[in-house]
Motif scaffolding. Structure first.
Motif, PDB file in Angstrom:
ATOM      1  N   VAL A 140       0.856  -1.289  -0.034  1.00  0.00           N
ATOM      2  CA  VAL A 140       0.059   0.158  -0.250  1.00  0.00           C
ATOM      3  C   VAL A 140       0.803   1.122  -0.012  1.00  0.00           C
ATOM      4  O   VAL A 140       1.711   1.164   0.639  1.00  0.00           O
ATOM      5  CB  VAL A 140      -1.006   0.189   1.347  1.00  0.00           C
ATOM      6  N   ASP A 141       0.482   2.190  -0.917  1.00  0.00           N
ATOM      7  CA  ASP A 141       1.342   3.443  -0.657  1.00  0.00           C
ATOM      8  C   ASP A 141       1.195   4.134   0.256  1.00  0.00           C
ATOM      9  O   ASP A 141       0.314   4.507   0.884  1.00  0.00           O
ATOM     10  CB  ASP A 141       0.510   4.335  -1.945  1.00  0.00           C
ATOM     11  N   PRO A 142       2.417   4.404   1.076  1.00  0.00           N
ATOM     12  CA  PRO A 142       2.316   4.909   2.609  1.00  0.00           C
ATOM     13  C   PRO A 142       1.531   6.250   2.659  1.00  0.00           C
ATOM     14  O   PRO A 142       1.014   6.389   3.537  1.00  0.00           O
ATOM     15  CB  PRO A 142       3.847   5.219   2.631  1.00  0.00           C
ATOM     16  N   GLY A 143       1.394   7.113   1.263  1.00  0.00           N
ATOM     17  CA  GLY A 143       0.774   8.164   1.373  1.00  0.00           C
ATOM     18  C   GLY A 143      -0.719   8.081   1.390  1.00  0.00           C
ATOM     19  O   GLY A 143      -1.330   9.016   1.876  1.00  0.00           O
ATOM     20  N   ARG A 144      -1.014   6.811   1.519  1.00  0.00           N
ATOM     21  CA  ARG A 144      -2.602   6.339   1.527  1.00  0.00           C
ATOM     22  C   ARG A 144      -2.912   5.925   2.856  1.00  0.00           C
ATOM     23  O   ARG A 144      -3.910   5.200   3.299  1.00  0.00           O
ATOM     24  CB  ARG A 144      -3.161   5.778   0.571  1.00  0.00           C
TER      25      ARG A 144
END
Length: 471
Positions: free
Chosen positions: A125-129
């Motif tokens: 999962v994209d850490p920004g999400r």
């Protein structure tokens, strides 16, 4: 058939104790003469292949529920002229595969520990999400969250302001943060599940929030994104969310005087049906009602509409899961229910799991339902209490249910709506291994979380490992 006087008033005698109440089960669950089928796989086959107790997650149901929640909120808030952001609350149930399903359905993910963060990252999962919660994040957890680029850290107390700011400075980044506040709205739920009243461990009082935001804004390594509030769990209607939103918006307007406040996070807590007595509002209705409140509040206060975020967990994972047990023993107990000595019979049905795989009845007096999963019976229903195998009198899986009177040892029992907070709260009490989690879809089944064996449990015992090495 007359009801048993020991039964709770909300529990009716079913015309057919084999029939499924659709609101309690994943939509792929069906019944035939041979028992239950979920995701195209027979319950008996699942028990034979993987044993019991067994957590079963319907992958199609989980993915569809997630997509429905995203559509409901995005559509409702688009109607009023702003955007909605939906985070899946990982504490309900989290595994690497499940996190991928949520991301593919368009959700961000909310985590509240270093372990949950590790699972989300392992899922790609994209850490920004990711959003990172918790009332007592360790310095190491904060440092890792900042280092990997978590999209938002939820500040829960004033000590965390400097901890997060210092970590951001060390890593040379500006970290986005939200501030969790207590709106004072009391959800209609168990006291341990209500999280927005003043006398509890989460968040900051509304009257202290402005000072906390000023401290956040004083640190150049922090970017204040907005307020966060969570009023509780297992909430059926929109009134509490609407009132909480109205209160937060007044504070939101005050904070706009000092800078941008682009977001408002109203948390989660949307309920599901566990019994025939439960009647949660559809998620589309909740989204519409909350959106209307936010629009009206912003218009009244003459402020721009923020992006509004939500954090559903149970409403996605709950109905997607069921637990399979094998009946071990049955016992009829005569119980007095009147002062004059009138008695009635309650049948105890003991299964091979219990509070180690579902702690919620013991923790919250949570109610569940059940059905025989391996066959259909024409015998009249009897009142039963499904008990676990642990050495605790409070080890109850289903407090009250009507099941066919011929329920017997060896029967397979299915308990619906166990996808949320059952595996997540599981333990090794009495040295039972935690059951595996199996995902089913389109007639196939696979393990997504391996169950624990006695060898796994013994391997953690230092004395056992030491003695093995000496042999």
């Amino acid at each position: 058939m007359a009801s048993n006087p020991l039964a709770p008033s909300w529990l009716p005698v079913p015309e057919d104790a084999n029939a499924l109440v659709p609101s309690l089960w994943a939509r792929t669950v069906t019944r035939s003469e041979g028992g239950l089928t979920v995701g195209g796989v027979r319950a008996e086959e699942l028990a034979e292949r993987f044993g019991t107790p067994l957590y079963v997650i319907d992958e199609t149901e989980a993915r569809e529920r997630a997509a429905e929640v995203v559509r409901a909120f995005e559509s409702a808030f688009a109607e009023i002229g702003t955007a909605a952001r939906v985070y899946y609350a990982g504490k309900a149930f989290l595994s690497i595969e499940f996190a991928r399903w949520m991301a593919e359905a368009g959700l961000s993910i909310d985590v509240c520990s270093g372990g949950e963060l590790a699972v989300a990252l392992a899922a790609g999962v994209d850490p920004g999400r990711l959003g990172f919660h918790g009332n007592n994040k360790s310095p190491a957890e904060i440092d890792r969250a900042v280092a990997v680029g978590v999209g938002a850290v939820v500040i829960d107390n004033v000590q965390e302001i400097d901890r997060v700011a210092d970590a951001a400075e060390r890593h040379g980044v500006v970290q986005s943060v939200r501030l969790r506040v207590n709106s004072g709205v009391h959800a209609h739920t168990h006291a341990f599940l209500a999280t927005a009243h003043e006398d509890q461990k989460f968040g900051i009082a509304l009257e202290d929030a402005a000072d906390a935001v000023a401290r956040i804004r004083s640190r150049s390594s922090l970017a204040f994104r907005g307020l966060h509030c969570h009023i509780g769990s297992q909430i059926f209607g929109a009134d509490g969310f609407a009132e909480s939103a109205a209160r937060l918006l007044r504070l939101h307007r005050e904070l706009l005087a000092g800078g941008d406040v682009p977001e408002l996070n109203l948390g989660g807590g949307f309920g599901i049906a566990y019994t025939v007595a439960d009647d949660p509002a559809p998620i589309e209705e909740l989204a519409r009602r909350i959106a209307e409140t936010v629009a009206a509040g912003c218009e009244e206060l003459d402020i721009p509409l923020p992006v509004v975020a939500f954090e559903p967990g149970r409403s996605i994972a709950g109905t997607a899961g069921l637990t399979l047990y094998t009946v071990g023993t049955t016992k009829d107990v005569r119980v007095a229910y009147q002062d004059d000595g009138e008695t009635a019979v309650r049948r105890y049905v003991s299964v091979d799991g219990g509070m180690s795989d579902n702690a919620r009845p013991a923790l919250y007096e949570a109610q569940y339902s059940a059905r025989i999963a391996n066959r259909v019976s024409s015998v009249e229903p009897e009142l039963v209490r499904v008990a676990g195998k642990h050495c605790e009198s409070g080890d109850i899986v289903v407090d009250a249910e009507y099941l066919p009177g011929d329920i017997r040892p060896g029967d397979l029992l299915a308990v619906p709506a166990t996808g949320a907070y059952c595996w997540a709260l599981s333990s090794n009490y009495n040295y039972l291994g935690r059951p595996p989690v199996v995902a089913v879809r389109d007639g196939s089944a696979r393990v997504i979380v391996r169950g624990e064996t006695e060898a796994d449990l013994l391997a953690r015992d230092a004395a056992y490992e030491g003695e093995k090495a000496e042999r």
